[in-house]
Design an enzyme around this catalytic site. Structure first.
Site: not given
Length: 475
Positions: A322, A325-327, A475
């Site tokens: 998670s 995934w954001h960056g 993102f």
């Protein structure tokens, strides 16, 4: 094209009007219109990346049909992994290549080597993480025989690129959105008015709450060393409301916009800052992403079954993914790790599902809500900081109580006025959402007086500020 821009203010009514004008002619024409509008909406960001979106859509559409037609499991698996590999390959190249290259170069430099690695000089295609996950859920569901592939290319393309959710979600499922696209839709005045109110509420969150907070947050985080402990604490809390107002505001506008076209999208937020623990927070924050990882990663890994060691492994995998995934930054990975560490005590004590049926409110519950909000806010520091080192320096400054002044906020009249507006808008946001929580409403229901107040704030903010981009667009 931003939801909070003048261009969108012209685009939405035009599409809305033409959409319902062709409604009586044919559903196919209605879907073609939405697809063209969606591609135009995306092309306004950078028309070159529209071809990447179309290619990804075509790939998943074709491989979905091939998996369904496959004569044996081996051939079905081939088409499945072809789709997954290409989609994740594009995501990895555009979003993560430079991160891995830089990290690898730094590791070699620490060992005494000085490589000259090639770096990718290209901007990140907007929304690539969201539409990639749309496609992945579709092909996974076909591979697992949960759904059959969509044969109409326009219908499937609209599922992937539907403009309200294209850039920053929510991450939809084929089982939820495709059936709505395939059936005739009739104009519903009550649904449309609910959509308008939700758009207005989303704009309030973004323009009044988030953008006002951003003015101070950017100053404080970018020059943390020159601010007092009091200002750093305030900066942390203001960012908590900035990111919530920004992202949930986008989701509200997306859901409200979609209601204008007779389509319901998945709810993405459920008053997360009133959570009773970290597990409850993740059931309320970015719900579509949390449920995606739960259904397509956590449960296939074993979920909460098996030994505690396996359960802990699954938790770490989910939260680290998670964060990643954001960056492409170690700060996001560390942010995910922090949430995993906060979640683990609940798992070990079998309390991670305690809040599912909790409805009562008392002093103990209020304390748990306050503690959860405080822990989430601390973690947001790593999410916002440019590096992990800067995040720890920020934390150290927060606990340096030798200077507790608030001189920055009172240095001139403009700062003082914006401070008052920010705090008042946050208080108004909290009051409205708390009323909804107490009444058990799944979303905020604005009265005419609330709409008037919100529109007044939006008018005041729009007179001096240009539109600001949404945080989750990166993102």
């Amino acid at each position: 094209m931003l939801f909070n821009s003048f261009q969108y203010l012209l685009f939405l009514p035009l599409v809305f009007a033409v959409y319902w004008m062709v409604n009586k002619r044919s559903l196919a024409l209605q879907n073609v219109l939405l697809l063209i509008a969606s591609y135009f909406f995306y092309a306004c960001w950078d028309w070159r990346f529209l071809f990447l979106l179309i290619f990804s859509t075509g790939l998943d559409y074709y491989t979905g049909l091939k998996m369904h037609q496959a004569e044996n499991q081996k051939l079905k698996t081939f088409w499945f992994w072809l789709s997954v590999s290409v989609n994740l390959g594009f995501l990895g190249i555009f979003k993560y290549y430079n991160f891995f290259a830089e990290s690898f170069a730094q590791m070699l430099s620490a060992l005494g080597f000085h490589p000259n690695l090639w770096m990718l000089d290209v901007i990140l295609p907007v929304g690539i993480s969201f539409y990639t996950f749309h496609g992945l859920s579709y092909v996974i569901d076909i591979y697992k025989s949960r759904i059959t592939p969509e044969k109409n290319i326009v219908t499937y393309s609209l599922f992937v690129s539907y403009f309200p959710l294209l850039v920053a979600g929510p991450i939809e499922r084929a089982t939820h959105l495709l059936p709505q696209i395939k059936v005739a839709r009739k104009f519903n005045y009550l649904q449309a008015m609910q959509g308008v109110k939700q758009i207005i509420w989303g704009l309030f969150k973004k323009v009044v709450v988030a953008d006002n907070c951003a003015f101070f947050v950017n100053q404080i985080f970018d020059h943390a060393g020159s601010h007092s402990a009091s200002e750093l604490w305030l900066g942390m809390f203001l960012f908590s409301f900035q990111i919530y107002g920004d992202f949930s505001g986008y989701s509200d506008i997306a859901l409200g916009t979609s209601k204008l076209f007779g389509i319901d999208l998945l709810r993405n937020f459920s008053f997360p800052y009133f959570s009773r623990d970290i597990a409850d927070f993740w059931r309320r924050w970015h719900i579509s992403l949390s449920s995606w990882f739960r259904d397509y990663v956590y449960i296939p890994l074993g979920g909460n079954k098996g030994s505690k060691i396996k359960q802990l492994r699954n938790v770490f995998v989910i939260f680290l993914l998670s964060g990643f995934w954001h960056g492409a930054n170690w700060t996001f990975i560390f942010w995910g790790l922090l949430h995993a560490l906060l979640f683990i005590p609940l798992l070990l004590l079998n309390k991670n599902r305690n809040s599912l049926s909790a409805t009562s409110f008392n002093f103990r519950v209020y304390c748990k809500m306050g503690l959860t909000f405080l822990l989430v806010s601390f973690a947001w520091i790593f999410f916002r900081a440019n590096t992990i080192t800067e995040a720890f320096q920020y934390l150290a400054g927060m606990f340096d109580f030798s200077n507790l002044s608030l001189n920055y906020f009172y240095s001139n009249t403009k700062f003082a006025l914006l401070t008052v507006i920010s705090l008042f808008s946050i208080a108004f946001l909290g009051f409205i959402e708390w009323k909804s929580v107490l009444r058990g409403n799944p979303e905020v229901r604005l009265t005419k007086m609330m709409v008037f107040i919100v529109l007044f704030f939006l008018f005041c903010m729009g007179t001096y500020r240009n539109e600001m981009s949404f945080i989750y667009f990166q993102f």
